[in-house]
Design a protein around this motif. Structure first.
Motif, PDB file in Angstrom:
ATOM      1  N   GLN A 180       0.584  -1.343  -0.095  1.00 26.20           N
ATOM      2  CA  GLN A 180       0.231  -0.386   0.211  1.00 26.20           C
ATOM      3  C   GLN A 180       0.514   1.174   0.212  1.00 26.20           C
ATOM      4  O   GLN A 180       0.639   2.025  -1.054  1.00 26.20           O
ATOM      5  CB  GLN A 180      -1.092   0.186   1.102  1.00 26.20           C
ATOM      6  N   ILE A 181       1.984   1.055   0.578  1.00 26.56           N
ATOM      7  CA  ILE A 181       2.942   2.037   1.068  1.00 26.56           C
ATOM      8  C   ILE A 181       3.609   2.744  -0.765  1.00 26.56           C
ATOM      9  O   ILE A 181       3.651   3.567  -0.686  1.00 26.56           O
ATOM     10  CB  ILE A 181       3.987   2.249   2.590  1.00 26.56           C
ATOM     11  N   ILE A 182       4.319   2.319  -1.108  1.00 28.35           N
ATOM     12  CA  ILE A 182       4.923   1.990  -2.296  1.00 28.35           C
ATOM     13  C   ILE A 182       3.804   2.145  -3.427  1.00 28.35           C
ATOM     14  O   ILE A 182       3.992   2.913  -3.675  1.00 28.35           O
ATOM     15  CB  ILE A 182       5.440  -0.190  -2.704  1.00 28.35           C
ATOM     16  N   GLY A 183       1.902   2.205  -3.485  1.00 22.83           N
ATOM     17  CA  GLY A 183       1.608   2.168  -4.461  1.00 22.83           C
ATOM     18  C   GLY A 183       0.761   3.850  -4.124  1.00 22.83           C
ATOM     19  O   GLY A 183       0.733   4.840  -5.399  1.00 22.83           O
ATOM     20  N   ARG A 184       0.683   4.609  -2.419  1.00 26.71           N
ATOM     21  CA  ARG A 184       0.747   5.535  -3.032  1.00 26.71           C
ATOM     22  C   ARG A 184       1.771   6.460  -2.743  1.00 26.71           C
ATOM     23  O   ARG A 184       1.357   7.906  -3.643  1.00 26.71           O
ATOM     24  CB  ARG A 184       0.751   5.280  -0.815  1.00 26.71           C
ATOM     25  N   ILE A 185       2.645   6.427  -2.839  1.00 30.56           N
ATOM     26  CA  ILE A 185       4.629   7.023  -3.369  1.00 30.56           C
ATOM     27  C   ILE A 185       4.131   6.702  -4.975  1.00 30.56           C
ATOM     28  O   ILE A 185       4.393   7.813  -5.174  1.00 30.56           O
ATOM     29  CB  ILE A 185       5.318   6.114  -2.581  1.00 30.56           C
ATOM     30  N   ASP A 186       3.486   5.566  -5.818  1.00 33.38           N
ATOM     31  CA  ASP A 186       3.743   6.287  -6.824  1.00 33.38           C
ATOM     32  C   ASP A 186       2.479   6.627  -7.165  1.00 33.38           C
ATOM     33  O   ASP A 186       2.847   7.095  -8.534  1.00 33.38           O
ATOM     34  CB  ASP A 186       3.623   4.006  -7.640  1.00 33.38           C
ATOM     35  N   GLU A 187       2.217   6.797  -6.788  1.00 32.54           N
ATOM     36  CA  GLU A 187       0.678   7.533  -7.230  1.00 32.54           C
ATOM     37  C   GLU A 187       0.940   8.828  -6.816  1.00 32.54           C
ATOM     38  O   GLU A 187       0.948   9.897  -7.765  1.00 32.54           O
ATOM     39  CB  GLU A 187      -0.701   7.451  -6.037  1.00 32.54           C
TER      40      GLU A 187
END
Length: 77
Positions: free
Chosen positions: A33-40
């Motif tokens: 989830q954290i990696i997804g939010r950073i990508d976003e």
């Protein structure tokens, strides 16, 4: 004291392994989830930079700040 019962030791080991696996799964989910939010966030920042660049172009401001600081201030004011 007597030696621990092998059955209870096996049960305790199984419980601990299950808890460790659950914790690992939760950490992996959180990490994803954290990696997804950073990508976003990275995508949004890229879009914001492009929009700012477009606005600067429309306003007639050059992107190279070092060259134009003196001329922009004196030339347009």
């Amino acid at each position: 004291m007597s030696d621990p019962d092998p059955k209870s030791t096996q049960d305790l080991t199984a419980v601990v392994q299950t808890l460790l696996q659950q914790m690992q799964d939760k950490f992996q989910t959180m990490s994803d989830q954290i990696i997804g939010r950073i990508d976003e966030m990275s995508t949004r920042i890229d879009d914001l930079e492009k929009n700012i660049s477009d606005l600067m172009t429309q306003a007639g401001v050059e992107e190279t700040e070092g060259e134009n600081r003196g001329t922009d201030a004196s030339g347009t004011a």
